[in-house]
Design a protein around this motif. Structure first.
Motif, mmCIF file in Angstrom:
data_model
loop_
_atom_site.group_PDB
_atom_site.id
_atom_site.type_symbol
_atom_site.label_atom_id
_atom_site.label_comp_id
_atom_site.label_asym_id
_atom_site.label_seq_id
_atom_site.Cartn_x
_atom_site.Cartn_y
_atom_site.Cartn_z
ATOM 1 N N VAL A 159 25.071 -14.687 46.999
ATOM 2 C CA VAL A 159 24.925 -13.472 47.814
ATOM 3 C C VAL A 159 26.278 -12.798 47.987
ATOM 4 O O VAL A 159 26.409 -11.577 47.820
ATOM 5 N N ASP A 160 27.305 -13.589 48.291
ATOM 6 C CA ASP A 160 28.660 -13.032 48.449
ATOM 7 C C ASP A 160 29.124 -12.359 47.159
ATOM 8 O O ASP A 160 29.671 -11.247 47.174
ATOM 9 N N LEU B 152 18.607 -9.977 45.530
ATOM 10 C CA LEU B 152 18.813 -10.375 46.932
ATOM 11 C C LEU B 152 17.477 -10.562 47.654
ATOM 12 O O LEU B 152 17.289 -11.512 48.417
ATOM 13 N N MET B 153 16.558 -9.643 47.388
ATOM 14 C CA MET B 153 15.236 -9.735 48.007
ATOM 15 C C MET B 153 14.570 -11.060 47.605
ATOM 16 O O MET B 153 13.942 -11.744 48.402
ATOM 17 N N TYR B 154 14.766 -11.439 46.342
ATOM 18 C CA TYR B 154 14.178 -12.664 45.814
ATOM 19 C C TYR B 154 14.846 -13.899 46.419
ATOM 20 O O TYR B 154 14.185 -14.876 46.774
ATOM 21 N N ALA C 166 15.688 -16.779 56.950
ATOM 22 C CA ALA C 166 16.326 -16.047 58.053
ATOM 23 C C ALA C 166 17.835 -16.282 58.124
ATOM 24 O O ALA C 166 18.590 -15.428 58.589
ATOM 25 N N GLU C 167 18.271 -17.434 57.615
ATOM 26 C CA GLU C 167 19.695 -17.754 57.660
ATOM 27 C C GLU C 167 20.508 -16.731 56.860
ATOM 28 O O GLU C 167 21.670 -16.452 57.183
ATOM 29 N N LEU C 168 19.889 -16.165 55.839
ATOM 30 C CA LEU C 168 20.580 -15.151 55.020
ATOM 31 C C LEU C 168 20.876 -13.914 55.864
ATOM 32 O O LEU C 168 21.992 -13.372 55.831
ATOM 33 N N LEU C 169 19.877 -13.463 56.660
ATOM 34 C CA LEU C 169 20.090 -12.284 57.509
ATOM 35 C C LEU C 169 21.170 -12.574 58.558
ATOM 36 O O LEU C 169 22.017 -11.724 58.837
ATOM 37 N N TYR D 275 23.855 -2.675 52.508
ATOM 38 C CA TYR D 275 22.972 -2.572 51.331
ATOM 39 C C TYR D 275 22.180 -3.875 51.165
ATOM 40 O O TYR D 275 20.992 -3.859 50.819
ATOM 41 N N GLY D 276 22.863 -5.007 51.428
ATOM 42 C CA GLY D 276 22.179 -6.299 51.363
ATOM 43 C C GLY D 276 21.045 -6.375 52.374
ATOM 44 O O GLY D 276 19.929 -6.806 52.062
ATOM 45 N N PHE D 277 21.327 -5.941 53.608
ATOM 46 C CA PHE D 277 20.300 -5.905 54.658
ATOM 47 C C PHE D 277 19.127 -5.032 54.236
ATOM 48 O O PHE D 277 17.969 -5.416 54.343
ATOM 49 N N GLN D 278 19.471 -3.834 53.781
ATOM 50 C CA GLN D 278 18.446 -2.864 53.398
ATOM 51 C C GLN D 278 17.564 -3.418 52.271
ATOM 52 O O GLN D 278 16.335 -3.279 52.303
#
Length: 978
Positions: free
Chosen positions: A409-410, A446-448, A455-458, A486-489
């Motif tokens: 993710v980073d 990211l969605m995948y 939830a830990e990702l958010l 953008y990651g959140f979105q």
């Protein structure tokens, strides 16, 4: 030899003399399909490649293609290969031989196989030191011959090729012979892949080739590992290996060659060929069976890491790209098989980390690097494979790979960052578009990944954003903030985040973002839009973000993001927006008047306002509507007075579009609303007339006035009809007060100048109101009027109006479906309607034909209940059947056969006795519906159809079978996709 080959392809007017393809004609003076021109092959080839005149090019190409498939090609090809000919003529001769062998193999007598083989070997030996393009064509011809003879007539074809080319008594030097043999061995599997062999032969030949690779691989190994082999030979060996592995050769049989290919990666001249060979070998579907070989490949791939780092350091994009392809091919194709080897988990994790390095390769895609995008599918595959394991094994791998995915993710968010404004300014529009698509791919990934990390990702993203925005130690870059948002979105757009405990904090952080950049502002808008459903559940937070959205509406650079976000908020949160309604309407009115946004965004904005107003009290709606649309009504009044001109037209269509988009979403009824009952009770059920109807009645005269001047213009008429059509669809029964005056206006419009959009609106009215007794009289009057006008149009010649005929057929079908009583009216000429629909079946436009078929499939079931329908079918049904048979016989596109099958099925089900009499009579004349049919085939078809009265799918299959017979396509390649 088929007779058609001997016929010239006539080009131009008049009968063309037959062509005689003797060597002299082909080479010197062929007789062209047009009497005025004669030319030699060399001139024909010259024309084909260099003549700027397109007609000459086409003529040359036609003639040359015709010569290649002629019976005489067997004779002249050899002579065109003679040493005194130029390469273009030699190439043409070799191509002609390949075409004859690959397509007309059955023409060759078996006793000539050996001499043909010997001649080809001889020619290949000769061209081993000659023109390379001619050599390749001859090799392809011999490969085709080998495939046609294997395995029975030439059981050891490959071994024979190797033996013959290794013979010492050849006049050609060793390297020349070696390269010729490698060329032949390379094209053999390629020719197999594209050959037209029947399926049973293909399986036999594939099995034969699999055995024969035993004669190829030792030779390739020897040549690749031999220090004295020149670079050109080793290059060819790698290409040959690459070609053979695509025949799904067992991976373990390739081990030595794959290792040699890995060693060759150090040679810059052989790098590309080595990558291609390794990737093709690893990517075979069957390779996952050979786990031991795959495990041996991991250290080889990991051994490339220094070369990869060095390439990245030196900006050598080609080398880094190639090594990444190899690592991804191994990881992506075999992650499941390699994860299964639990005792080797560390070596596979090392491979995963190498791919992670490729994902995070420094530089901005696509300007400084093009490698990272290759890896994205790998991360999907790895995650799917981990999540597919049983619980115990999955838990182990989750423990190992969750940290890897957090790191991913980073890395992805870093790669998604925009470059500096200065650097981005130098990017081309194409590079910007590629970067946009790349970010969409990252967003999907990211969605995948959320499925794995949850939830830990958010929480992780929120903490980073919070630290970034609240830290006073160092100034943060807008790019970093934008990427985190953008990651959140990316996640919030498709995942339900309504229960996430970090969203309130995120909504609280958004106003703290210092927005100094368009890209950041866009992402802020899209993030708010993605959270609109959450805002509907937490209305107290709307005031934190709504001012940002309204402020952004005034910036033309944020047009798409701000308007789409406002639309989402107005749609999802409309019952919580009344306190903000006045402000939203005022800001929207302001930007609309200033013409800040393009047409499509103006339309979205009107839809947003429609959603917003739907939740207000009726008097509030009317007050807002008045202030919102009054300026447009005034403008329309002014335009209605002026003489028609192009700029007026644009303005009128724009205003009408705004109104219709507003009315599309302005719905005060709650009968179809999906909100909870508690929310619906917030508003009393509105009393009195619907606000949209009130407005429409007020502007009705004005719209009629505009129409009177613009009746000739399809776009304006369409825009007027769209207002009412969208209003009818939204309001349904609430539209009732408008029905009489709209029916009257539509009748006048259509009588003056018939247009399809008026028929489509009539169909909507029939669909919604025809079954209600109170509305039946105006609907019936309109239906009879438009039918009468359209029938007159048919008498004048309807071919210029396929759209009108299409819409008319749909209207008739809707009338039969919704209110068959319309066909009981004495003033309706059902016979004329029927005959026009039969005529429409013969139109070339597929949508019109489909609509006509749809009409008949609605009409035929009503034979018994609607007396005029029963009568016309009895009198003219035979005419319909003949039209259907003509279409099936070849007059209509094959894609429409299901529609005609529906008519036959309906005839059989509802008019069986008539059909059984008609179909035998209709198929009686010789040559009908196709000259290719025998009386027995026609008889079989009629019996099949008459027997099937229950299974519609079976009738469709019969019709498809019959149309292929009619067209002479039965049993050919053309039926494969049918």
């Amino acid at each position: 030899m088929e007779r058609r080959e001997e016929q010239p392809g006539a080009a131009g007017a008049g009968a063309a003399p037959a062509l005689d393809f003797t060597v002299e004609n082909v080479e010197k003076d062929p007789e062209w399909p047009t009497p005025a021109q004669s030319c030699a092959v060399l001139q024909a080839l010259h024309q084909l490649y260099y003549d700027p005149n397109i007609e000459n090019k086409n003529l040359a190409q036609k003639w040359l293609m015709q010569a290649q498939v002629s019976p005489q090609a067997w004779h002249f090809s050899w002579q065109l290969l003679q040493p005194d000919k130029v390469p273009e003529i030699q190439y043409f001769g070799a191509s002609a031989l390949h075409i004859k062998i690959s397509r007309y193999w059955s023409d060759i007598p078996t006793d000539q196989y050996e001499s043909l083989k010997a001649q080809l070997f001889s020619q290949i030996t000769h061209f081993a030191s000659g023109s390379k393009i001619v050599l390749t064509r001859l090799c392809v011809a011999l490969a085709s011959l080998a495939l046609s003879m294997m395995p029975d007539a030439w059981p050891c074809a490959v071994a024979d090729m190797v033996r013959l080319f290794q013979a010492e008594d050849s006049p050609v030097d060793g390297q020349g012979r070696c390269l010729a043999l490698l060329e032949l061995l390379t094209v053999l599997p390629e020719e197999f892949q594209t050959s037209r062999l029947p399926q049973y032969r293909k399986s036999l030949v594939r099995a034969s080739l699999a055995v024969e690779c035993g004669a190829v691989f030792p030779l390739l190994e020897q040549l690749l590992q031999q220090p004295s082999s020149p670079s050109c030979v080793r290059q060819k060996v790698l290409k040959c290996f690459s070609s053979w592995v695509q025949l799904e050769v067992p991976l373990q049989d390739c081990e030595a060659l794959i290792q040699a290919a890995f060693a060759a990666l150090q040679d810059s001249e052989l790098f590309d060929s080595s990558v291609e060979a390794i990737v093709n070998a690893i990517s075979q579907p069957d390779a996952q069976r050979y786990v031991n070989t795959l495990l041996k490949l991991i250290p080889l791939v990991l051994g490339l890491q220094d070369q990869l780092r060095q390439a990245v350091q030196n900006g050598d994009m080609e080398t880094s790209h190639g090594i990444c392809r190899i690592a991804v091919a191994l990881g992506e194709n075999h992650s499941r098989a390699l994860l299964d080897q639990v005792e080797h988990w560390q070596s596979f994790l090392a491979l995963v980390n190498m791919i992670m390095f490729c994902t995070g390769i420094p530089g901005h895609y696509p300007v400084n690097e093009t490698t990272s995008s290759l890896t994205l599918t790998f991360w999907y595959t790895l995650q799917d494979d981990i999540l597919s394991f049983e619980a115990e094994k999955q838990a182990v791998y989750q423990q190992v790979y969750r940290p890897v995915y957090f790191q991913l993710v980073d890395v992805l968010l870093h790669k998604a960052q925009f470059p500096s404004d200065e650097e981005y300014g130098f990017w081309s529009s194409d590079e910007k578009e590629q970067f946009r698509i790349y970010r969409v791919d990252i967003s999907d990934t990211l969605m995948y990944v959320y499925e794995m990390l949850g939830a830990e990702l958010l929480s992780n993203l929120y903490e980073k954003l919070g630290r970034l925005l609240t830290s006073s130690e160092e100034p943060y870059s807008w790019q970093h903030t934008e990427a985190l948002l953008y990651g959140f979105q990316s996640i919030a757009e498709t995942i339900d985040v309504n229960y996430s405990d970090v969203v309130p904090g995120l909504i609280g952080l958004i106003p703290r973002i210092s927005i100094s950049n368009v890209q950041l502002a866009d992402t802020v808008m899209f993030t708010i839009g993605a959270l609109s459903e959450w805002l509907a559940d937490h209305p107290v937070m709307i005031n934190s973000v709504l001012p940002l959205v309204l402020h952004a509406l005034g910036n033309p650079e944020l047009s798409v993001s701000s308007v789409s976000t406002l639309k989402k908020i107005c749609r999802e949160c409309k019952y919580d927006l009344p306190p903000y309604a006045a402000n939203i309407v005022a800001v929207s009115q302001d930007v609309l008047m200033k013409q800040i946004h393009k047409t499509s965004q103006c339309m979205w904005l009107m839809q947003a306002l429609g959603f917003l107003l739907s939740a207000l009290q009726v008097e509030e709606i009317l007050k807002n509507l008045h202030s919102l649309i009054s300026p447009y009504i005034q403008q329309l009044e002014k335009l209605a007075e002026e003489m028609p001109n192009p700029s007026n037209k644009l303005a009128i269509v724009h205003i009408l579009g705004l109104l219709s988009n507003l009315f599309t979403t302005l719905d005060v009824s709650h009968h179809e609303d999906d909100h909870e009952g508690s929310e619906l009770r917030k508003l009393p059920v509105p009393q009195g007339p619907n606000p949209v109807v009130v407005v429409l009645q007020q502007v009705f005269q004005l719209i009629q006035k505009v129409l009177s001047k613009w009746l000739n213009d399809a776009q304006v008429v369409e825009a007027v009809c769209a207002i009412f059509e969208k209003s009818v669809k939204t309001l349904l029964d609430d539209f009732a007060p408008m029905v009489p005056q709209l029916c009257e206006m539509l009748g006048r419009m259509y009588s003056t100048i018939p247009q399809a959009s008026a028929l489509d609106l009539t169909r909507q009215l029939v669909h919604i109101f025809a079954h209600e007794p109170a509305h039946f009289p105006p609907i019936e009057a309109l239906f009879l009027l438009v039918t009468s006008v359209t029938l007159t149009l048919f008498q004048q010649g309807p071919r210029d109006h396929p759209d009108i005929v299409d819409s008319f057929m749909q209207l008739l079908a809707q009338a039969l479906k919704r209110k068959p009583d319309l066909f009981l009216c004495e003033r309706l000429d059902v016979k004329a309607v029927f005959q026009c629909a039969v005529l429409a079946l013969k139109f070339p436009e597929a949508p019109t034909v489909k609509a006509s078929c749809g009409f008949f499939t609605e009409l035929l079931p009503r034979c018994a209940e609607v007396e005029p329908v029963g009568k016309v079918v009895q009198e003219d049904g035979r005419m319909l059947l003949i039209a259907v048979l003509e279409a099936i016989g070849g007059q209509a596109s094959r894609s429409l056969m299901d529609c005609f099958a529906d008519i036959l099925f309906a005839l059989n089900k509802h008019c069986f006795s008539l059909l059984s009499m008609w179909i035998k009579e209709a198929l009686q004349p010789p040559g009908f519906p196709s000259a290719r049919l025998s009386p027995e085939q026609k008889d079989t078809f009629s019996q099949q159809i008459l027997r099937e009265r229950v299974n519609k799918r079976r009738v469709k299959e019969m019709v498809k079978e019959f149309t292929l017979l009619c067209r002479g396509l039965h049993g050919t390649d053309y039926t494969a996709d049918y």
